[in-house]
Design a protein around this motif. Structure first.
Motif, PDB file in Angstrom:
ATOM      1  N   ASN A 208       0.772  -1.157  -0.022  1.00 16.45           N
ATOM      2  CA  ASN A 208      -0.009  -0.052  -0.120  1.00 16.45           C
ATOM      3  C   ASN A 208       0.918   1.037   0.028  1.00 16.45           C
ATOM      4  O   ASN A 208       0.452   2.289  -0.590  1.00 16.45           O
ATOM      5  CB  ASN A 208      -1.069  -0.041   1.168  1.00 16.45           C
ATOM      6  N   MET A 209       2.169   1.291   0.857  1.00 14.33           N
ATOM      7  CA  MET A 209       3.140   2.405   0.851  1.00 14.33           C
ATOM      8  C   MET A 209       3.735   2.517  -0.643  1.00 14.33           C
ATOM      9  O   MET A 209       3.806   3.528  -1.290  1.00 14.33           O
ATOM     10  CB  MET A 209       3.905   2.326   2.009  1.00 14.33           C
ATOM     11  N   LEU A 210       3.869   1.380  -1.152  1.00 15.69           N
ATOM     12  CA  LEU A 210       4.530   1.451  -2.549  1.00 15.69           C
ATOM     13  C   LEU A 210       3.493   2.031  -3.550  1.00 15.69           C
ATOM     14  O   LEU A 210       4.237   2.963  -4.182  1.00 15.69           O
ATOM     15  CB  LEU A 210       4.697   0.107  -2.915  1.00 15.69           C
ATOM     16  N   GLU A 211       2.239   1.807  -3.504  1.00 11.77           N
ATOM     17  CA  GLU A 211       1.449   2.350  -4.440  1.00 11.77           C
ATOM     18  C   GLU A 211       1.335   3.925  -4.174  1.00 11.77           C
ATOM     19  O   GLU A 211       1.185   4.698  -5.021  1.00 11.77           O
ATOM     20  CB  GLU A 211       0.097   1.838  -4.307  1.00 11.77           C
ATOM     21  N   LYS A 212       1.430   4.403  -2.864  1.00  5.92           N
ATOM     22  CA  LYS A 212       1.447   5.829  -2.539  1.00  5.92           C
ATOM     23  C   LYS A 212       2.868   6.411  -2.935  1.00  5.92           C
ATOM     24  O   LYS A 212       2.675   7.546  -3.541  1.00  5.92           O
ATOM     25  CB  LYS A 212       1.415   5.945  -1.136  1.00  5.92           C
ATOM     26  N   HIS A 213       3.935   5.706  -3.320  1.00  2.34           N
ATOM     27  CA  HIS A 213       5.149   6.051  -3.617  1.00  2.34           C
ATOM     28  C   HIS A 213       4.984   6.366  -5.121  1.00  2.34           C
ATOM     29  O   HIS A 213       5.360   7.448  -5.693  1.00  2.34           O
ATOM     30  CB  HIS A 213       6.263   5.039  -3.410  1.00  2.34           C
ATOM     31  N   PHE A 214       4.239   5.361  -5.872  1.00  2.00           N
ATOM     32  CA  PHE A 214       4.099   5.511  -7.177  1.00  2.00           C
ATOM     33  C   PHE A 214       3.122   6.602  -7.768  1.00  2.00           C
ATOM     34  O   PHE A 214       3.214   7.430  -8.592  1.00  2.00           O
ATOM     35  CB  PHE A 214       3.627   4.161  -7.731  1.00  2.00           C
ATOM     36  N   LYS A 215       2.057   6.948  -6.604  1.00  2.00           N
ATOM     37  CA  LYS A 215       1.207   8.157  -7.013  1.00  2.00           C
ATOM     38  C   LYS A 215       2.066   9.328  -6.711  1.00  2.00           C
ATOM     39  O   LYS A 215       1.725  10.186  -7.706  1.00  2.00           O
ATOM     40  CB  LYS A 215       0.287   7.999  -5.852  1.00  2.00           C
ATOM     41  N   LEU A 216       2.783   9.738  -5.976  1.00  2.00           N
ATOM     42  CA  LEU A 216       3.703  10.643  -5.722  1.00  2.00           C
ATOM     43  C   LEU A 216       4.527  11.005  -7.055  1.00  2.00           C
ATOM     44  O   LEU A 216       4.673  11.869  -7.524  1.00  2.00           O
ATOM     45  CB  LEU A 216       4.462  10.476  -4.375  1.00  2.00           C
ATOM     46  N   LEU A 217       5.123   9.821  -7.279  1.00  2.56           N
ATOM     47  CA  LEU A 217       6.192   9.949  -8.666  1.00  2.56           C
ATOM     48  C   LEU A 217       5.265  10.503  -9.683  1.00  2.56           C
ATOM     49  O   LEU A 217       5.773  11.343 -10.455  1.00  2.56           O
ATOM     50  CB  LEU A 217       6.904   8.604  -8.833  1.00  2.56           C
ATOM     51  N   LYS A 218       4.143   9.773  -9.998  1.00  2.00           N
ATOM     52  CA  LYS A 218       3.464  10.354 -11.053  1.00  2.00           C
ATOM     53  C   LYS A 218       2.746  11.518 -10.637  1.00  2.00           C
ATOM     54  O   LYS A 218       2.629  12.563 -11.963  1.00  2.00           O
ATOM     55  CB  LYS A 218       1.969   9.443 -11.101  1.00  2.00           C
ATOM     56  N   ARG A 219       2.352  12.051  -9.618  1.00  2.00           N
ATOM     57  CA  ARG A 219       1.848  13.382  -9.719  1.00  2.00           C
ATOM     58  C   ARG A 219       3.014  14.554  -9.594  1.00  2.00           C
ATOM     59  O   ARG A 219       2.786  15.450 -10.344  1.00  2.00           O
ATOM     60  CB  ARG A 219       1.474  13.638  -8.028  1.00  2.00           C
ATOM     61  N   LEU A 220       4.016  14.016  -9.329  1.00  2.00           N
ATOM     62  CA  LEU A 220       5.271  15.315  -9.520  1.00  2.00           C
ATOM     63  C   LEU A 220       5.884  15.225 -11.043  1.00  2.00           C
ATOM     64  O   LEU A 220       6.918  15.890 -11.189  1.00  2.00           O
ATOM     65  CB  LEU A 220       6.528  14.867  -8.501  1.00  2.00           C
ATOM     66  N   GLY A 221       5.356  14.323 -11.642  1.00  2.00           N
ATOM     67  CA  GLY A 221       5.835  14.196 -13.425  1.00  2.00           C
ATOM     68  C   GLY A 221       7.112  13.284 -13.554  1.00  2.00           C
ATOM     69  O   GLY A 221       7.818  13.703 -14.475  1.00  2.00           O
ATOM     70  N   PHE A 222       7.222  12.436 -12.673  1.00  2.00           N
ATOM     71  CA  PHE A 222       8.685  11.567 -12.805  1.00  2.00           C
ATOM     72  C   PHE A 222       8.453  10.445 -14.020  1.00  2.00           C
ATOM     73  O   PHE A 222       7.085  10.151 -14.288  1.00  2.00           O
ATOM     74  CB  PHE A 222       9.016  10.917 -11.688  1.00  2.00           C
TER      75      PHE A 222
END
Length: 589
Positions: free
Chosen positions: A372-386
């Protein structure tokens, strides 16, 4: 990268040929090169902007700086590469005001005066075209040696191939260079004092308008003006007189070169004097502005037309020193170092190990992450445009591609190859369109290296099956890298044992995947010089460590630093670690 080449010239110079030659090669590699100069004659790729650097009044200089700032901002310039004193002064100020990294290529001897000593205006690094320039920058201007590197002229050697000896009825001597400034003075003295214009057929190639004082030679020498096809001119010559690039290019065509420049007259270039001649840029730079015995030159020129030497071996040595590909490789290294260290920003490489669904799967060691935390990491990366890169991407596109303008790249790495990588990581990679690099142990079915640890035994966790590995690789979202057979501390093994661990692991994965591996990860981050040498010998372009290695990844591709992600690394913690400056702040602390 977006690169601005800045020159100040009113006619064709060696600096312009250098800038456009390497600029075209950089464009070919995917960079975007722009030019700003008083004039630009040589064909080139990339936009050119006219700016009269040679107008040096105070108001004009303010205008130069303002226009450069405009260009830097409009075209998102990431690095400015200046090639002259006039352009470097204005570029230095503009780069200071905009925070833009800057490099200056120093193509000749610099004037020595108090203001120049106090204000070098060379930017973050100076590239001296030869050793004589480097020595003068240090001894006369007090530039710190660590800020200077040798940056040879790059030559597209394919344009300059050996040619047959011309069958001329009388010796043809070609002088190639400007008719203005010190080179013009030199050409005049050669024609006036050193060359028998009745004995030799002398031709002069220059982009300069013919100055009035040369009118007296027009009936005896052939003034060709600007010559587009210089190799064809050299091919007709029994002897070429020149310095800098002229000498290099003629040697590559295996035509005899009498090196004489603005400072020295090394004479006929042979294997015996090549190193010393290169150090002076073939006579252009020396300890004094002019140190030539003109009275001795007629006899030396006559002798040069009759000396036998191994032109093929000489050309091979020049090709090795000035080959465009090698010079562009070095230039990319300088660009990356200046950019990364000046901005204190590097592409983050984050490191996971295994993933869990609930607390019952937690381990003794802190190498797990809840899905679940891994998915939060990925959501952050996507939101920041990585966007995600793999080392296979870097091997194909070049290490400098990670600094592409307008992009935010990250490399996601996962060590060991646990079964949960397939079950939990893989679906999220597909969901978010991310790629990752998984470093796979192939000689074990579970984490024996941790389970059988006498001091701190870990619970047993299964590794992926060959079918799971193939499916992930076939998706195009996962690059697999080497990670040894049994996950040992490599620095505790001799070189033969290390070779077995690394080579067998690589062979097994490449056979399974039917493709070459691009990167290797040292288990536990433990390695020594043998480990790095073996990674290179086995054909890996890259090898990653953990928290060791240079802060800029390109500076040692076999000890690339990574950022560890731990169970308690929440979204805020990840944001801190992926900002680009994390490793700089961490190592300073």
């Amino acid at each position: 990268m977006n690169i601005l080449m800045a020159l100040s010239q009113l006619e064709v110079t060696g600096a312009e040929v250098y800038a456009t030659t390497v600029g075209d090669e950089l464009n070919r590699r995917g960079h975007q090169v722009f030019y700003v100069s008083d004039t630009l004659t040589k064909p080139h790729q990339g936009e050119y902007f006219k700016l009269r650097f040679n107008k040096r009044s105070i108001p004009r200089r303010f205008w130069h700086v303002g226009y450069l700032i405009y260009l830097i901002k409009k075209h998102r310039i990431q690095l400015v590469h200046a090639h002259s004193r006039a352009s470097s002064w204005s570029c230095h100020v503009a780069c200071k005001l905009t925070g833009t990294p800057m490099i200056t290529s120093v193509h000749g001897r610099q004037p020595v005066h108090a203001s120049r000593k106090k204000f070098h205006a060379l930017g973050d690094r100076a590239l001296a075209v030869c050793e004589a320039v480097r020595d003068q920058l240090i001894s006369s201007l007090g530039v710190a040696p660590e800020l200077i590197a040798i940056g040879r002229n790059g030559i597209d050697t394919e344009q300059y191939r050996p040619v047959p000896v011309p069958n001329n009825d009388q010796p043809v001597i070609s002088i190639i260079g400007r008719l203005t400034g010190p080179k013009g003075d030199l050409c005049y003295r050669l024609l006036d004092e050193c060359l028998d214009l009745e004995k030799y057929r002398v031709q002069i190639a220059s982009g300069s308008q013919i100055p009035e004082r040369f009118e007296r030679f027009k009936d005896q020498a052939n003034f060709l003006g600007y010559v587009q096809d210089v190799p064809a001119l050299m091919a007709t010559s029994d002897l070429v007189i020149g310095a800098g690039r002229v000498a290099m290019e003629s040697i590559l065509m295996e035509r005899p070169v009498f090196a004489v420049g603005e400072a020295q007259a090394p004479g006929l270039v042979t294997a015996d004097n090549l190193d010393a001649t290169m150090a002076s840029n073939f006579g252009d730079i020396g300890p004094k502005d002019l140190d030539i015995d003109f009275a001795a030159l007629p006899a030396r020129i006559a002798a040069a037309l009759n000396i036998d030497y191994d032109a093929t071996a000489l050309a091979a040595r020049v090709r090795a020193s000035y080959d465009l590909t090698a010079v562009a490789d070095q230039l990319e290294q300088h660009y990356q170092s200046v950019y990364v260290h000046r901005l204190r920003r590097e592409v983050p490489i984050i490191m996971y190990h295994r993933f869990i669904r609930d607390d019952s799967e937690k381990g003794v060691h802190g190498t797990y992450m809840h899905v679940n935390m891994l998915e939060k990491h990925f959501k952050l990366l996507k939101r920041l445009g990585f966007e995600t890169l793999t080392f296979a991407d870097l091997a194909e596109r070049g290490m400098a591609s990670r600094l592409e303008s307008g992009k935010k790249y990250i490399i996601i790495t996962v060590d060991d190859g646990y079964k949960d990588n397939y079950e939990l990581l893989f679906p999220l990679l597909k969901k978010y369109g991310f790629k990752s690099v998984i470093y796979m142990v192939t000689g074990e079915q579970f984490n024996r290296w941790d389970v059988e640890s006498p001091d701190n035994p870990e619970k047993r966790v299964e590794l992926m099956s060959p079918a799971q590995i193939r499916e992930m690789a076939d998706s195009g979202l996962v690059e697999f890298g080497g990670h040894t057979l049994t996950h040992p501390h490599l620095n505790t093994l001799d070189k033969d044992a290390q070779h077995h661990e690394m080579a067998e692991n690589k062979a097994q994965l490449e056979q399974l995947l039917d493709q070459k591996l691009s990167s290797f990860a040292y288990p536990f981050g433990s390695h020594n010089q043998d480990s790095k040498e073996l990674a290179q010998e086995l054909g890996y372009p890259f090898a990653v460590a953990t928290n060791s290695g240079p802060l800029a990844m390109h500076e040692d591709p076999y000890q690339i630093r990574r950022i560890a992600i731990f169970p308690r690394t929440d979204v805020f913690g990840l944001w801190r670690k992926i900002r680009g400056s994390y490793v700089f702040r961490k190592t300073k602390a």
